[in-house]
Design a protein around this motif. Structure first.
Motif, PDB file in Angstrom:
ATOM      1  N   ASN A 115       0.835  -1.204   0.000  1.00  0.00           N
ATOM      2  CA  ASN A 115       0.000   0.000   0.000  1.00  0.00           C
ATOM      3  C   ASN A 115       0.869   1.253   0.000  1.00  0.00           C
ATOM      4  N   LEU A 116       0.718   2.056  -1.050  1.00  0.00           N
ATOM      5  CA  LEU A 116       1.381   3.359  -1.125  1.00  0.00           C
ATOM      6  C   LEU A 116       0.340   4.415  -0.767  1.00  0.00           C
ATOM      7  N   THR A 117       0.553   5.111   0.327  1.00  0.00           N
ATOM      8  CA  THR A 117      -0.434   6.075   0.815  1.00  0.00           C
ATOM      9  C   THR A 117       0.214   7.444   1.044  1.00  0.00           C
ATOM     10  N   ALA A 118      -0.641   8.426   1.355  1.00  0.00           N
ATOM     11  CA  ALA A 118      -0.207   9.796   1.646  1.00  0.00           C
ATOM     12  C   ALA A 118       0.692  10.350   0.540  1.00  0.00           C
ATOM     13  N   VAL A 119       0.313  10.094  -0.702  1.00  0.00           N
ATOM     14  CA  VAL A 119       1.091  10.573  -1.844  1.00  0.00           C
ATOM     15  C   VAL A 119       0.819  12.066  -2.034  1.00  0.00           C
ATOM     16  N   THR A 120       1.852  12.879  -1.953  1.00  0.00           N
ATOM     17  CA  THR A 120       1.698  14.330  -2.073  1.00  0.00           C
ATOM     18  C   THR A 120       2.838  14.921  -2.898  1.00  0.00           C
ATOM     19  N   ASP A 121       2.618  16.159  -3.359  1.00  0.00           N
ATOM     20  CA  ASP A 121       3.655  16.907  -4.056  1.00  0.00           C
ATOM     21  C   ASP A 121       3.689  18.311  -3.473  1.00  0.00           C
ATOM     22  N   SER A 122       4.756  18.615  -2.741  1.00  0.00           N
ATOM     23  CA  SER A 122       4.864  19.917  -2.091  1.00  0.00           C
ATOM     24  C   SER A 122       5.565  20.949  -2.965  1.00  0.00           C
ATOM     25  N   GLY A 123       6.005  20.543  -4.150  1.00  0.00           N
ATOM     26  CA  GLY A 123       6.726  21.471  -5.018  1.00  0.00           C
ATOM     27  C   GLY A 123       5.840  22.425  -5.783  1.00  0.00           C
ATOM     28  N   GLY A 124       4.546  22.088  -5.881  1.00  0.00           N
ATOM     29  CA  GLY A 124       3.626  23.003  -6.536  1.00  0.00           C
ATOM     30  C   GLY A 124       3.051  22.538  -7.845  1.00  0.00           C
ATOM     31  N   SER A 125       3.739  21.675  -8.569  1.00  0.00           N
ATOM     32  CA  SER A 125       3.245  21.278  -9.892  1.00  0.00           C
ATOM     33  C   SER A 125       2.102  20.282  -9.818  1.00  0.00           C
ATOM     34  N   GLY A 126       1.990  19.571  -8.696  1.00  0.00           N
ATOM     35  CA  GLY A 126       0.916  18.602  -8.531  1.00  0.00           C
ATOM     36  C   GLY A 126       1.305  17.215  -8.990  1.00  0.00           C
ATOM     37  N   LEU A 127       0.588  16.233  -8.479  1.00  0.00           N
ATOM     38  CA  LEU A 127       0.863  14.840  -8.835  1.00  0.00           C
ATOM     39  C   LEU A 127       0.414  14.547 -10.261  1.00  0.00           C
ATOM     40  N   LYS A 128       1.209  13.748 -10.948  1.00  0.00           N
ATOM     41  CA  LYS A 128       0.838  13.321 -12.300  1.00  0.00           C
ATOM     42  C   LYS A 128       0.295  11.895 -12.263  1.00  0.00           C
ATOM     43  N   ASN A 129       1.132  10.932 -11.903  1.00  0.00           N
ATOM     44  CA  ASN A 129       0.677   9.542 -11.832  1.00  0.00           C
ATOM     45  C   ASN A 129       1.650   8.715 -10.997  1.00  0.00           C
ATOM     46  N   ILE A 130       1.286   7.440 -10.842  1.00  0.00           N
ATOM     47  CA  ILE A 130       2.084   6.494 -10.071  1.00  0.00           C
ATOM     48  C   ILE A 130       2.279   5.239 -10.908  1.00  0.00           C
ATOM     49  N   SER A 131       3.523   4.802 -11.036  1.00  0.00           N
ATOM     50  CA  SER A 131       3.823   3.568 -11.744  1.00  0.00           C
ATOM     51  C   SER A 131       3.961   2.434 -10.725  1.00  0.00           C
ATOM     52  N   LEU A 132       3.125   1.405 -10.885  1.00  0.00           N
ATOM     53  CA  LEU A 132       3.149   0.268  -9.966  1.00  0.00           C
ATOM     54  C   LEU A 132       4.291  -0.686 -10.329  1.00  0.00           C
ATOM     55  N   GLY A 151      10.307 -10.645  -2.635  1.00  0.00           N
ATOM     56  CA  GLY A 151      11.121  -9.862  -3.552  1.00  0.00           C
ATOM     57  C   GLY A 151      11.079  -8.395  -3.188  1.00  0.00           C
ATOM     58  N   THR A 152      11.779  -7.578  -3.960  1.00  0.00           N
ATOM     59  CA  THR A 152      11.771  -6.134  -3.775  1.00  0.00           C
ATOM     60  C   THR A 152      10.895  -5.500  -4.836  1.00  0.00           C
ATOM     61  N   TYR A 153       9.978  -4.660  -4.406  1.00  0.00           N
ATOM     62  CA  TYR A 153       8.985  -4.051  -5.301  1.00  0.00           C
ATOM     63  C   TYR A 153       9.073  -2.527  -5.206  1.00  0.00           C
ATOM     64  N   SER A 154       8.954  -1.879  -6.363  1.00  0.00           N
ATOM     65  CA  SER A 154       9.117  -0.422  -6.408  1.00  0.00           C
ATOM     66  C   SER A 154       7.909   0.266  -7.029  1.00  0.00           C
ATOM     67  N   PHE A 155       7.475   1.336  -6.379  1.00  0.00           N
ATOM     68  CA  PHE A 155       6.471   2.258  -6.902  1.00  0.00           C
ATOM     69  C   PHE A 155       7.199   3.560  -7.273  1.00  0.00           C
ATOM     70  N   VAL A 156       6.858   4.154  -8.407  1.00  0.00           N
ATOM     71  CA  VAL A 156       7.466   5.417  -8.814  1.00  0.00           C
ATOM     72  C   VAL A 156       6.376   6.489  -8.893  1.00  0.00           C
ATOM     73  N   ILE A 157       6.577   7.579  -8.141  1.00  0.00           N
ATOM     74  CA  ILE A 157       5.616   8.678  -8.107  1.00  0.00           C
ATOM     75  C   ILE A 157       6.151   9.811  -8.989  1.00  0.00           C
ATOM     76  N   TYR A 158       5.308  10.316  -9.897  1.00  0.00           N
ATOM     77  CA  TYR A 158       5.698  11.397 -10.796  1.00  0.00           C
ATOM     78  C   TYR A 158       4.865  12.648 -10.515  1.00  0.00           C
ATOM     79  N   ASP A 159       5.512  13.826 -10.614  1.00  0.00           N
ATOM     80  CA  ASP A 159       4.739  15.060 -10.572  1.00  0.00           C
ATOM     81  C   ASP A 159       4.726  15.690 -11.967  1.00  0.00           C
TER      82      ASP A 159
END
Length: 212
Positions: A115-132, A151-159
């Protein structure tokens, strides 16, 4: 006696100030002062850049790395000046953030939900999407994926400025392998006495809990 006066110039010089890019960016922004002219007749003297240095010419550029208001001052040879200001607000160099957890960290023979939670962007441009981890792209302020193996699993958050943050988690508590064991008799010959049965077992993952 006649005299011609032609050295009066009370007209301030002019110029056009713009920036590039105007969309959200995680890089620098270039401020471009163009079409600098003096219609009063005295001619251009120099241009003061936002950092206080002076240049000459009919154009001037200045790169900025942070949001803010920046000013150029254009001077002519008669002492007139024009201040051109621009406010830059589209620079976002701050990575988005989020909290990644597993549904359980105890040993389990079931799948685990990440579970990836509390996804935020404090830089101002806003969240774009999340790659599972499986490559699926979703939008929102949270995301989940069910995994069936360790295993090791990665989520990538983009603004929207192109910044990306990778959140990774290692799952090591899934054990779907059945333990193995054997039972040995103390005597395999015909007997009228009690026989001792000895059971032993092993498990390659979570370890043995008990033998019953």
């Amino acid at each position: 006696k006649s005299i011609t006066v032609s050295n009066i110039d009370k007209t301030a010089p002019i110029g056009t100030l713009a920036q590039t890019p105007i969309t959200w960016t995680n890089g620098n922004v270039t401020l471009n002062l163009t079409s600098i002219t003096d219609t009063g007749g005295s001619g251009l003297d120099n241009i003061q850049l936002p950092n206080g240095t002076y240049v000459t010419g009919t154009t001037a550029s200045y790169p900025v790395s942070a949001n803010g208001t920046y000013s150029f001052v254009i001077y002519d040879n008669a002492g007139n000046s024009t201040t051109k200001s621009i406010t830059v607000s589209n620079i976002d160099k701050t990575l988005p953030s989020g909290t990644l957890t597993a549904s359980t960290t105890a040993w389990t023979n079931q799948d685990v939900t990440l579970n990836l939670t509390a996804v935020t962007d404090s830089g101002g441009s806003g969240l774009k999407n999340i790659s599972l981890p499986n490559g699926t792209v979703v939008t929102g302020t949270s995301a989940s994926q069910v995994v069936s193996t360790n295993g090791t699993y990665s989520f990538v958050i983009y603004d929207n400025a192109g910044n990306a943050r990778t959140n990774s988690i290692t799952v090591s508590n899934i054990d779907k392998t059945v333990p193995v064991g054997s039972v040995v008799s103390s005597d395999t010959s015909p007997t009228n006495q009690p026989v001792m049965l000895t059971a032993s077992g092993s498990d390659t993952g979570s370890g043995l809990e008990l033998i019953e």
